[in-house]
Design a protein around this motif. Sequence first.
Motif: not given
Length: 273
Positions: A40-43, A61-64, A242-243
Amino acid sequence: PTPSSQLTSQTSPSARADSDHRRLVHAVNVTKAFHGTEVLKGIDMDVHKGEVVCLLGPSGSGKTTFLRCINQLETIDGGRIWVDDNLMGYVDKGGRLHRLHDKEIAAQRRDIGMVFQRFNLFPHMTALQNVMEGPVQVKGANKGQAKARAKELLDRVGLGDKHGAYPAQLSGGQQQRVAIARALAMDPKLMLFDEPTSALDPELVGEVLDVMKELAKAGMTMIVVTHEMSFARDVADRVVFMDAGVVVEEGPPSQCIDAPQHERTRRFLQRMR
Ligand code: ADP
């Protein structure tokens, strides 16, 4: 900076929260790494009360991870997450962990229902017992009342005739509906769904999505990770795409799914067709 961003950075969190009573989830610049790899790069993400947000994006992509951070199954490395004005645990710039007390974490988790890809029902308990378990064991609810409520919830998810069935006697779709009833039994403020239909046979997907649609209609605040585009299009108030650990684009489904602005979103949606 613009006047509004100055205002945001100078105002205390509670004052900011006061400025928007409708906000249930407020995530700012959330980062999280596993073994040195930032996933996660700054959500940044806000979810308002009664809103249904679908999280879309390619696998990995970091959703979970983001859902798990909201529920404090993971501790974030940077940024902040508030749920209903309560600050979740975080790591500060000096690497110091600001972890909440177990009691606080437990209290916050009680307010957040989570439904996973796998249903994780207790195999030795009936559907009814599975739904009663949380209220009785965690909340100390009266057994009679918990039972009556569990029956109501099973009826609501269309399992009025399956109260006494054990998980092994139920189809995947039925088990997932029990899992939803079980989460609702805790009277959550927020429901998190992590690909709730992706482990199901195709013919069982619809019955679970229908229950989720009803829940959305009843005003539940929901964040749903899904690959079901028609569900996102019909039910989501907002879609967040998200990606690779960032939010690429967000907006109403009519914009984000039907007229995406970004190449990455377009490529993803083309693959989904
Ligand atoms: P998505 O839900 O979008 O498929 P995930 O949040 O599951 O993405 O995963 C994002 C990235 O983080 C993936 O590369 C995954 O392998 C990695 N990841 C997730 N959880 C862990 C973990 N507990 N340990 C190590 N890596 C993890």
